[in-house]
Design an enzyme around this catalytic site. Structure first.
Site, mmCIF file in Angstrom:
data_model
loop_
_atom_site.group_PDB
_atom_site.id
_atom_site.type_symbol
_atom_site.label_atom_id
_atom_site.label_comp_id
_atom_site.label_asym_id
_atom_site.label_seq_id
_atom_site.Cartn_x
_atom_site.Cartn_y
_atom_site.Cartn_z
ATOM 1 N N GLU A 6 39.705 41.997 35.495
ATOM 2 C CA GLU A 6 40.556 42.919 34.722
ATOM 3 C C GLU A 6 39.734 43.671 33.696
ATOM 4 O O GLU A 6 40.000 44.853 33.433
ATOM 5 C CB GLU A 6 41.677 42.135 34.029
ATOM 6 C CG GLU A 6 42.662 43.013 33.258
ATOM 7 C CD GLU A 6 42.172 43.454 31.881
ATOM 8 O OE1 GLU A 6 42.471 44.597 31.484
ATOM 9 O OE2 GLU A 6 41.479 42.666 31.197
ATOM 10 N N ASP A 42 39.256 36.685 34.181
ATOM 11 C CA ASP A 42 37.843 36.899 33.854
ATOM 12 C C ASP A 42 37.596 36.900 32.347
ATOM 13 O O ASP A 42 38.505 37.075 31.542
ATOM 14 C CB ASP A 42 37.325 38.206 34.471
ATOM 15 C CG ASP A 42 38.139 39.421 34.034
ATOM 16 O OD1 ASP A 42 39.375 39.294 33.885
ATOM 17 O OD2 ASP A 42 37.549 40.501 33.850
#
Length: 395
Positions: free
Chosen positions: A138, A81
């Protein structure tokens, strides 16, 4: 397979490695929204012949590579991400969608993906299984648990897990492999002080939550300085305060939010408990009350010593003995901790710094900054560590 042969396999893909990183850099997506990113990864893994399952932990995915013979299982994890940052690097391949890979996850994707492709070509020489995990979210420390809750470790049990985080404050060509803590825990809290609102000119008729929260914030600073041992690390930061509606109105409630960081599970718990205790007692002394919410983040990332020694050996073959070594722990958090807490594992720090002249010329900043950038020369090094580790473990 000889050491030189592995180096040659990585070097042969040098142009592809850079191209891959830049393609992912252009399309950053936020946690649990990584649909285009996940699809691009899945397409490459499928083309390489891996078994692919998508939709684990919403937008996470797994690629499985089975060797020609039975043996142990190694898991390689990468996060995928980006962050809600408007990129200001001036790079030709900078993102323009209001999001940015401002922490190097585009590099993490690239290293795990290219390693999977190289190892797919070596599967006849492998005894065991490789599991490549591409984890979402994350940055909001929710993706690892989402994948775990979806049965990641039940479906794909592993004997060891490794991953890397590139770090642009470590020289390129240096790899940090700690035998204990790598990153701190990362938790958030929300504290609300409940008082009694009223007229700002008549405070004696109210219970002022602003006065109480100010005293709580001041007193809470003694938690780290007076309750945490001096040789341990703890951080307690108040990041937001919300309350009040007008200059002449005393509010009913005030809410503060912040973060707690620690290098050990014990200190992680200690700081949070102390904050809750102080908040309740100080508020009570000022006739107010509190409600306290601990918002789960991630435990500290703690490496397994045996796996760390092994990865250090493999990394030394890549960057030279002495350049793969212990590194000072960093106070940021990462939910790789959820993997290391369940499987013997290592999260190694991959040096990715530009030289000083480049940093000064381009105004390069550290992680999570709009001008964050890193040296792409680190990518072949990280890939080679993954490949060497897999070949060694599954030989």
């Amino acid at each position: 397979m000889t050491p030189d042969a592995i180096s040659d396999l990585v070097a042969a893909r040098s142009a592809e490695i850079i191209e891959t990183r830049r393609k992912f850099h252009v399309i950053p997506e936020l946690g649990f929204e990584e649909n285009e990113t996940a699809q691009a990864i899945a397409d490459r893994l499928t083309a390489a012949g891996l078994e692919v399952e998508t939709g684990i932990g919403k937008t996470g995915l797994v690629g499985v590579l089975r060797g020609a013979n039975p043996g142990p299982t190694l898991m390689i994890r990468a996060d995928i991400d980006g962050l809600p940052v408007d990129e200001l690097t001036g790079l030709d391949f900078a993102s323009t969608n209001g999001r940015m890979h401002a922490c190097g996850h585009d590099g993490h994707i690239t290293m795990a993906l290219v390693a999977a492709e190289i190892l797919a070509g070596l599967k006849d020489q492998l005894a065991g299984t490789l599991i490549f995990v591409f984890q979402p979210a994350e940055e909001i420390v929710m993706g690892a648990l989402a994948m775990i809750d979806d049965g990641l470790f039940e479906k794909y049990p592993a004997d060891r897990v490794i991953g890397t985080h590139l770090w642009n404050q470590i020289p390129t060509g240096t790899i940090g492999v700690n035998r204990a803590t790598v990153f701190a825990s990362a938790d958030q809290f929300r504290l609300t002080v409940h008082g009694k609102g009223g007229h700002g000119a008549m405070p004696h008729t109210t219970i002022d939550p602003v006065a109480a929260i100010a005293e709580i914030i001041s007193t809470a600073q003694t938690v780290v300085s007076r309750e945490v041992p001096p040789n341990d690390m703890g951080v307690l930061t108040f990041g937001q305060i919300h309350g009040g509606s007008a200059p002449n109105v005393i509010a009913d409630n005030v809410t503060v939010e912040g973060t707690v960081r620690a290098y050990t599970p014990e200190t992680r718990i200690q700081i949070m408990q102390a904050l809750e205790r102080i908040s309740s007692n100080v508020a009570s002394a000022m006739r107010a009350s509190t409600s306290f919410e601990r918002i789960h983040g991630a435990p500290p990332v703690i490496n397994n010593p045996e796996v760390a020694a092994w990865v250090t050996q493999q990394a030394s073959l890549v960057v030279g003995e002495g350049n793969a070594r212990e590194w000072e722990p960093v106070s940021v958090g990462d939910d790789m901790a959820e993997f290391n807490d369940r499987i013997p594992g290592v999260y190694f720090l991959l040096g990715a710094a530009h030289d000083d002249a480049t940093v000064a010329e381009r105004g390069i900043e550290g992680h999570h900054n709009a001008k964050f950038d890193w040296n792409e020369d680190c990518l072949p090094l990280g890939i080679e560590v993954f490949v060497r580790s897999a070949v060694d473990y599954l030989s």
